[in-house]
Structure formats: C-alpha cells, structure tokens
Design a protein around this motif. Sequence first.
Motif, PDB file in Angstrom:
ATOM      1  N   GLU A  68      51.855 -20.481 -15.628  1.00  0.00           N
ATOM      2  CA  GLU A  68      51.945 -21.791 -14.981  1.00  0.00           C
ATOM      3  C   GLU A  68      51.838 -21.606 -13.481  1.00  0.00           C
ATOM      4  OE1 GLU A  68      55.530 -23.823 -16.074  1.00  0.00           O
ATOM      5  OE2 GLU A  68      54.990 -23.878 -18.203  1.00  0.00           O
ATOM      6  N   PRO A  69      51.137 -22.497 -12.804  1.00  0.00           N
ATOM      7  CA  PRO A  69      51.087 -22.393 -11.341  1.00  0.00           C
ATOM      8  C   PRO A  69      52.498 -22.359 -10.765  1.00  0.00           C
ATOM      9  CG  PRO A  69      49.535 -24.041 -12.115  1.00  0.00           C
ATOM     10  CD  PRO A  69      50.376 -23.637 -13.305  1.00  0.00           C
ATOM     11  N   TRP A  70      52.673 -21.565  -9.724  1.00  0.00           N
ATOM     12  CA  TRP A  70      53.988 -21.434  -9.087  1.00  0.00           C
ATOM     13  C   TRP A  70      54.477 -22.799  -8.631  1.00  0.00           C
ATOM     14  CZ3 TRP A  70      56.529 -17.109  -9.650  1.00  0.00           C
ATOM     15  CH2 TRP A  70      57.759 -16.976  -8.991  1.00  0.00           C
ATOM     16  N   SER A  71      55.782 -23.034  -8.727  1.00  0.00           N
ATOM     17  CA  SER A  71      56.352 -24.314  -8.324  1.00  0.00           C
ATOM     18  C   SER A  71      57.683 -24.096  -7.614  1.00  0.00           C
ATOM     19  CB  SER A  71      56.548 -25.219  -9.541  1.00  0.00           C
ATOM     20  OG  SER A  71      57.539 -24.673 -10.396  1.00  0.00           O
ATOM     21  N   GLU A  72      58.166 -25.153  -6.988  1.00  0.00           N
ATOM     22  CA  GLU A  72      59.446 -25.112  -6.271  1.00  0.00           C
ATOM     23  C   GLU A  72      60.575 -24.585  -7.153  1.00  0.00           C
ATOM     24  OE1 GLU A  72      60.652 -25.532  -3.264  1.00  0.00           O
ATOM     25  OE2 GLU A  72      58.832 -26.217  -2.285  1.00  0.00           O
ATOM     26  N   SER A  73      60.533 -24.886  -8.435  1.00  0.00           N
ATOM     27  CA  SER A  73      61.636 -24.541  -9.334  1.00  0.00           C
ATOM     28  C   SER A  73      61.657 -23.070  -9.750  1.00  0.00           C
ATOM     29  CB  SER A  73      61.572 -25.414 -10.588  1.00  0.00           C
ATOM     30  OG  SER A  73      60.397 -25.122 -11.319  1.00  0.00           O
ATOM     31  N   ARG A  74      60.747 -22.249  -9.247  1.00  0.00           N
ATOM     32  CA  ARG A  74      60.630 -20.860  -9.714  1.00  0.00           C
ATOM     33  C   ARG A  74      61.253 -19.814  -8.802  1.00  0.00           C
ATOM     34  NH1 ARG A  74      60.477 -22.391 -14.481  1.00  0.00           N
ATOM     35  NH2 ARG A  74      58.565 -23.425 -15.147  1.00  0.00           N
ATOM     36  N   PHE A  75      62.017 -20.241  -7.810  1.00  0.00           N
ATOM     37  CA  PHE A  75      62.620 -19.281  -6.885  1.00  0.00           C
ATOM     38  C   PHE A  75      63.479 -18.255  -7.618  1.00  0.00           C
ATOM     39  CE2 PHE A  75      65.859 -17.978  -3.724  1.00  0.00           C
ATOM     40  CZ  PHE A  75      65.013 -17.358  -2.824  1.00  0.00           C
ATOM     41  N   ALA A  76      64.163 -18.651  -8.674  1.00  0.00           N
ATOM     42  CA  ALA A  76      65.036 -17.735  -9.415  1.00  0.00           C
ATOM     43  C   ALA A  76      64.267 -16.545  -9.995  1.00  0.00           C
ATOM     44  CB  ALA A  76      65.770 -18.481 -10.526  1.00  0.00           C
ATOM     45  N   VAL A  77      62.992 -16.734 -10.286  1.00  0.00           N
ATOM     46  CA  VAL A  77      62.173 -15.628 -10.799  1.00  0.00           C
ATOM     47  C   VAL A  77      62.026 -14.562  -9.714  1.00  0.00           C
ATOM     48  CG1 VAL A  77      59.882 -14.971 -11.650  1.00  0.00           C
ATOM     49  CG2 VAL A  77      60.939 -17.103 -12.427  1.00  0.00           C
ATOM     50  N   LEU A  78      61.748 -14.993  -8.495  1.00  0.00           N
ATOM     51  CA  LEU A  78      61.651 -14.028  -7.392  1.00  0.00           C
ATOM     52  C   LEU A  78      62.976 -13.309  -7.174  1.00  0.00           C
ATOM     53  CD1 LEU A  78      59.478 -15.844  -4.693  1.00  0.00           C
ATOM     54  CD2 LEU A  78      58.792 -14.115  -6.356  1.00  0.00           C
ATOM     55  N   HIS A 128      58.422 -17.339  -1.413  1.00  0.00           N
ATOM     56  CA  HIS A 128      58.437 -18.503  -2.308  1.00  0.00           C
ATOM     57  C   HIS A 128      57.664 -19.671  -1.682  1.00  0.00           C
ATOM     58  CE1 HIS A 128      59.830 -21.369  -5.251  1.00  0.00           C
ATOM     59  NE2 HIS A 128      60.415 -22.096  -4.308  1.00  0.00           N
ATOM     60  N   ARG A 129      57.915 -19.945  -0.410  1.00  0.00           N
ATOM     61  CA  ARG A 129      57.193 -21.026   0.283  1.00  0.00           C
ATOM     62  C   ARG A 129      55.684 -20.771   0.290  1.00  0.00           C
ATOM     63  NH1 ARG A 129      61.723 -20.845   3.499  1.00  0.00           N
ATOM     64  NH2 ARG A 129      60.780 -19.431   5.008  1.00  0.00           N
ATOM     65  N   ARG A 130      55.286 -19.522   0.543  1.00  0.00           N
ATOM     66  CA  ARG A 130      53.853 -19.189   0.537  1.00  0.00           C
ATOM     67  C   ARG A 130      53.254 -19.432  -0.846  1.00  0.00           C
ATOM     68  NH1 ARG A 130      55.422 -14.375   2.852  1.00  0.00           N
ATOM     69  NH2 ARG A 130      54.551 -13.243   1.078  1.00  0.00           N
ATOM     70  N   TYR A 131      53.944 -19.017  -1.882  1.00  0.00           N
ATOM     71  CA  TYR A 131      53.427 -19.226  -3.242  1.00  0.00           C
ATOM     72  C   TYR A 131      53.251 -20.717  -3.526  1.00  0.00           C
ATOM     73  CZ  TYR A 131      54.432 -14.333  -4.606  1.00  0.00           C
ATOM     74  OH  TYR A 131      54.467 -12.973  -4.731  1.00  0.00           O
ATOM     75  N   VAL A 132      54.260 -21.509  -3.194  1.00  0.00           N
ATOM     76  CA  VAL A 132      54.174 -22.960  -3.417  1.00  0.00           C
ATOM     77  C   VAL A 132      53.025 -23.545  -2.602  1.00  0.00           C
ATOM     78  CG1 VAL A 132      55.365 -25.169  -3.063  1.00  0.00           C
ATOM     79  CG2 VAL A 132      56.600 -23.225  -4.055  1.00  0.00           C
ATOM     80  N   TRP A 191      46.309 -17.216  -6.053  1.00  0.00           N
ATOM     81  CA  TRP A 191      46.724 -17.953  -7.237  1.00  0.00           C
ATOM     82  C   TRP A 191      47.983 -17.309  -7.818  1.00  0.00           C
ATOM     83  CZ3 TRP A 191      41.912 -16.761  -5.649  1.00  0.00           C
ATOM     84  CH2 TRP A 191      41.098 -17.841  -5.326  1.00  0.00           C
ATOM     85  N   PRO A 192      49.160 -17.778  -7.365  1.00  0.00           N
ATOM     86  CA  PRO A 192      50.421 -17.266  -7.898  1.00  0.00           C
ATOM     87  C   PRO A 192      50.829 -18.049  -9.153  1.00  0.00           C
ATOM     88  CG  PRO A 192      50.849 -18.706  -6.038  1.00  0.00           C
ATOM     89  CD  PRO A 192      49.354 -18.651  -6.216  1.00  0.00           C
ATOM     90  N   PHE A 193      51.299 -17.322 -10.142  1.00  0.00           N
ATOM     91  CA  PHE A 193      51.712 -17.932 -11.400  1.00  0.00           C
ATOM     92  C   PHE A 193      53.105 -17.454 -11.786  1.00  0.00           C
ATOM     93  CE2 PHE A 193      47.081 -17.513 -11.731  1.00  0.00           C
ATOM     94  CZ  PHE A 193      46.713 -18.809 -12.051  1.00  0.00           C
ATOM     95  N   CYS A 194      53.751 -18.256 -12.592  1.00  0.00           N
ATOM     96  CA  CYS A 194      54.982 -17.863 -13.256  1.00  0.00           C
ATOM     97  C   CYS A 194      54.598 -17.570 -14.705  1.00  0.00           C
ATOM     98  CB  CYS A 194      56.011 -18.985 -13.189  1.00  0.00           C
ATOM     99  SG  CYS A 194      57.612 -18.490 -13.867  1.00  0.00           S
ATOM    100  N   ILE A 231      59.611 -15.525 -17.274  1.00  0.00           N
ATOM    101  CA  ILE A 231      59.856 -14.093 -17.506  1.00  0.00           C
ATOM    102  C   ILE A 231      59.348 -13.207 -16.377  1.00  0.00           C
ATOM    103  CG2 ILE A 231      59.845 -14.410 -20.006  1.00  0.00           C
ATOM    104  CD1 ILE A 231      57.038 -12.855 -19.805  1.00  0.00           C
ATOM    105  N   GLY A 232      58.627 -13.781 -15.413  1.00  0.00           N
ATOM    106  CA  GLY A 232      58.128 -12.959 -14.317  1.00  0.00           C
ATOM    107  C   GLY A 232      57.097 -13.688 -13.490  1.00  0.00           C
ATOM    108  N   SER A 233      56.529 -12.949 -12.565  1.00  0.00           N
ATOM    109  CA  SER A 233      55.491 -13.512 -11.704  1.00  0.00           C
ATOM    110  C   SER A 233      54.237 -12.665 -11.819  1.00  0.00           C
ATOM    111  CB  SER A 233      55.967 -13.562 -10.248  1.00  0.00           C
ATOM    112  OG  SER A 233      56.121 -12.255  -9.736  1.00  0.00           O
ATOM    113  N   ILE A 234      53.120 -13.308 -11.650  1.00  0.00           N
ATOM    114  CA  ILE A 234      51.832 -12.622 -11.606  1.00  0.00           C
ATOM    115  C   ILE A 234      50.941 -13.441 -10.706  1.00  0.00           C
ATOM    116  CG2 ILE A 234      50.959 -13.776 -13.679  1.00  0.00           C
ATOM    117  CD1 ILE A 234      49.553 -11.029 -14.283  1.00  0.00           C
TER     118      ILE A 234
END
Length: 166
Positions: free
Chosen positions: A5-15, A40-44, A54-57, A65-68
């Motif tokens: 999924e495209p990176w979003s504001e709600s994914r900071f916990a993954v980082l 996180h801001r750059r990814y968003v 193209w950052p994804f969760c 489960i992670g970032s790619i």
Amino acid sequence: MLTLEPWSESRFAVLEACNSAEMTAFLGGPESDEKLADRHRRYVNFVSTDRDAWPFCAMLDGEAIGSIGYWENEDCYEIGWAVIPAFQGRGLAAAAVGLALDDAAARGRFDTMTACPGVANRASNELARRVGFELAGEETIEYPAGRFMQANRWNYDLTQRKGSAH
C-alpha cells in the motif's frame, strides 16, 4: 494475502518498529526521533506528489509488516526493504520485493532495479540473490549521509517482468 500500500500518515509505527538496533545494525544504528519523523514526512510527501520515489507499507492480511520502497537513482531504480522482526523468516520480504519489482516494471522508466546491502548483511544479500538479482560487485557507498560502508551492488533486469500484473 500480501499487498503493498502506498505510504500514509498512519504508518509511522512501522518505521519505529524497524528502527531498532537489531534492524539497523548494518545501516549505522537507529535514527533519532527527529530523523525518523523526517523520513516519515518524506515518504508521505513522495506519495502525495508522485515524484521519483515510491514508498510502500507491506501488508499481510491487513496488518503492517514492514516497509519497501524504490526510487530513481541516475539510470535505474534502487530498492530498499525492512520487515518487522516478528514477520521475518517466512518469505514475506521476497514476496514484497517481487511486488515492488512488478510495480517498477509496469512504470517502465528504467529496465534495471539495483539493491545495495552492506557486504556483512547476509540476510539482505541472500534475499537479493533468492529473488533473482545478479551480483555486480562490491563498492563503497554513503548511507546514511556522512557514513561510508562497503556494499554489494545487485542488479535486476526488470524487462523480464514487463507485463506482470501488480
């Protein structure tokens, strides 16, 4: 089912989950809270502007489960990945890399994806080999900024995935 999924504001916990000493041992250690928030801001921002990254969760049945992600780097794409320790050892990183390769091939801008794990990072080097990257050699890279390390450069021919569904 594994999805990206495209990176979003709600994914900071993954980082945060991937910022442990164990997970960053080959990258110079954990980032400060400030640097992590900046990442996180750059990814968003990349997602919202559809720029050159193209950052994804990585999601497994709706659970992060992670970032790619991959980004433009001179004449190719470059990829990086991290899977939260509780989800490692199940082939999920390889599957997520495969999905990212499909996505990059569909974009069609470059024919090559490269990965540059540190030479001592056995798990990431093995993952690159297992997914089908070819070892091009060893080089000195700067990552993070101000820190130089020896890395293996692995290349993947994206033309072999052209037309793949993603």
